[in-house]
Design a protein around this motif. Sequence first.
Motif, PDB file in Angstrom:
ATOM      1  N   HIS A 177      31.862 -14.858  19.058  1.00  0.00           N
ATOM      2  CA  HIS A 177      32.024 -15.846  17.988  1.00  0.00           C
ATOM      3  C   HIS A 177      31.083 -15.541  16.828  1.00  0.00           C
ATOM      4  CE1 HIS A 177      34.688 -18.048  20.440  1.00  0.00           C
ATOM      5  NE2 HIS A 177      33.836 -18.857  21.036  1.00  0.00           N
ATOM      6  N   PHE A 223      41.560 -10.710  11.302  1.00  0.00           N
ATOM      7  CA  PHE A 223      41.963 -11.697  12.311  1.00  0.00           C
ATOM      8  C   PHE A 223      42.499 -11.001  13.558  1.00  0.00           C
ATOM      9  CE2 PHE A 223      42.497 -16.119  10.322  1.00  0.00           C
ATOM     10  CZ  PHE A 223      41.414 -15.930   9.476  1.00  0.00           C
ATOM     11  N   THR A 224      43.263  -9.931  13.361  1.00  0.00           N
ATOM     12  CA  THR A 224      43.823  -9.198  14.496  1.00  0.00           C
ATOM     13  C   THR A 224      42.711  -8.599  15.346  1.00  0.00           C
ATOM     14  OG1 THR A 224      45.864  -8.685  13.284  1.00  0.00           O
ATOM     15  CG2 THR A 224      45.312  -7.283  15.168  1.00  0.00           C
ATOM     16  N   GLN A 234      41.127 -11.438  17.307  1.00  0.00           N
ATOM     17  CA  GLN A 234      41.983 -11.929  18.383  1.00  0.00           C
ATOM     18  C   GLN A 234      42.070 -10.925  19.523  1.00  0.00           C
ATOM     19  OE1 GLN A 234      45.150 -13.091  15.400  1.00  0.00           O
ATOM     20  NE2 GLN A 234      45.418 -14.810  16.809  1.00  0.00           N
ATOM     21  N   GLU A 291      39.411 -14.044  20.610  1.00  0.00           N
ATOM     22  CA  GLU A 291      39.323 -15.192  19.725  1.00  0.00           C
ATOM     23  C   GLU A 291      40.706 -15.786  19.490  1.00  0.00           C
ATOM     24  OE1 GLU A 291      35.809 -16.101  17.879  1.00  0.00           O
ATOM     25  OE2 GLU A 291      36.171 -15.741  20.001  1.00  0.00           O
ATOM     26  N   THR A 292      40.787 -17.103  19.389  1.00  0.00           N
ATOM     27  CA  THR A 292      42.056 -17.739  19.067  1.00  0.00           C
ATOM     28  C   THR A 292      42.252 -17.747  17.558  1.00  0.00           C
ATOM     29  OG1 THR A 292      41.091 -19.947  18.874  1.00  0.00           O
ATOM     30  CG2 THR A 292      41.824 -19.247  21.073  1.00  0.00           C
ATOM     31  N   LEU A 293      43.478 -18.028  17.136  1.00  0.00           N
ATOM     32  CA  LEU A 293      43.742 -18.123  15.701  1.00  0.00           C
ATOM     33  C   LEU A 293      42.903 -19.226  15.075  1.00  0.00           C
ATOM     34  CD1 LEU A 293      45.310 -17.351  13.168  1.00  0.00           C
ATOM     35  CD2 LEU A 293      47.149 -18.881  13.910  1.00  0.00           C
ATOM     36  N   HIS A 347      39.916 -20.269  16.083  1.00  0.00           N
ATOM     37  CA  HIS A 347      38.549 -19.783  15.939  1.00  0.00           C
ATOM     38  C   HIS A 347      38.425 -18.880  14.712  1.00  0.00           C
ATOM     39  CE1 HIS A 347      37.549 -20.596  20.395  1.00  0.00           C
ATOM     40  NE2 HIS A 347      36.855 -21.413  19.648  1.00  0.00           N
ATOM     41  N   CYS A 348      39.412 -18.015  14.518  1.00  0.00           N
ATOM     42  CA  CYS A 348      39.383 -17.122  13.354  1.00  0.00           C
ATOM     43  C   CYS A 348      39.429 -17.921  12.053  1.00  0.00           C
ATOM     44  CB  CYS A 348      40.560 -16.151  13.409  1.00  0.00           C
ATOM     45  SG  CYS A 348      40.500 -14.951  14.759  1.00  0.00           S
TER      46      CYS A 348
END
Length: 295
Positions: free
Chosen positions: A240, A269-270, A273, A277-279, A281-282
């Motif tokens: 995180h 973001f990719t 993830q 990480e979740t969307l 969280h991003c």
Amino acid sequence: MTQPTTIRRVPGPQPQPAELLRTALALAATGVPVLPLRAGKVPFGNCHQCAHNACGGRPNMKTPGPCQCPGVCHAWAAGTTDPAVLASPAWTAAWQRAAAVAYHPGGAGLTVVDLDDAAAIAWARETLPATRTVPTTRGEHWIYRGTMASRNAVRPGVDIKSAMAYARHLGPGTGTMTALPDAVRALAVKEPSPARPVPQAVTVPAGAGSGECPHRTPAYLARGIAMAEQRIAEARSAVHATVYRTFLAVLSRHGRCGCLTDTHIARLFTAAQAKGETLRHCTDAWTNARTTLGL
């Protein structure tokens, strides 16, 4: 000028834990991160492992942090849309002691203008565009689409709750939700200190920009994005925090010049993830980084 009217709300019966959980699950299903509140409209304290931010995450609530504890920790940052988390043993225990359901407006792409009294409502009706409204104990919540920095006491009886804040859920409200207006954004802009020169205004896109960076070459930007992807991919712990710091570094370099495109952001973001990480969280990390930099 509209004259303020006296608003009286009659408290209803204390909601039961099962009712609170049903409400939370229904909100979470629509993409709204939710969390329980204790009596007095306050969040649950951090767990023993996270007391005084001993977990190393979210110092002063300004960074996402590496915390992976199962409890209801870190106030607004505890908000989740995961039904398995909401119904987990740790959260079930919290619902047993909860008095209300809250949500993280910024995590849902929303901003709440919290109007504490009749005078504030009268001001909003004359100043702000109509949107969805929800009655509160003493006033109203006006809810807009869009996120911004949160700030209390922007004017008498008016608070802004969006990024890194929580708002109590008091029902669906009435009216059609409209886009966040500049008049609300302007409320959270702090007045510059008279002892310092006024900084030059910088035009910043709400999301991604387009075009060539005016002070860096395209090759520099491409190399920077690749290095950011690598930094995230090589994270072995504190994912995180690594994602947040990487987003912050990229935005500090290119967040004001408009050279970042949707493609660049999607690559970051990719990469995040791919590390689990979740969307959400991003999105939260990106929003928090922009807020920290004042974008």
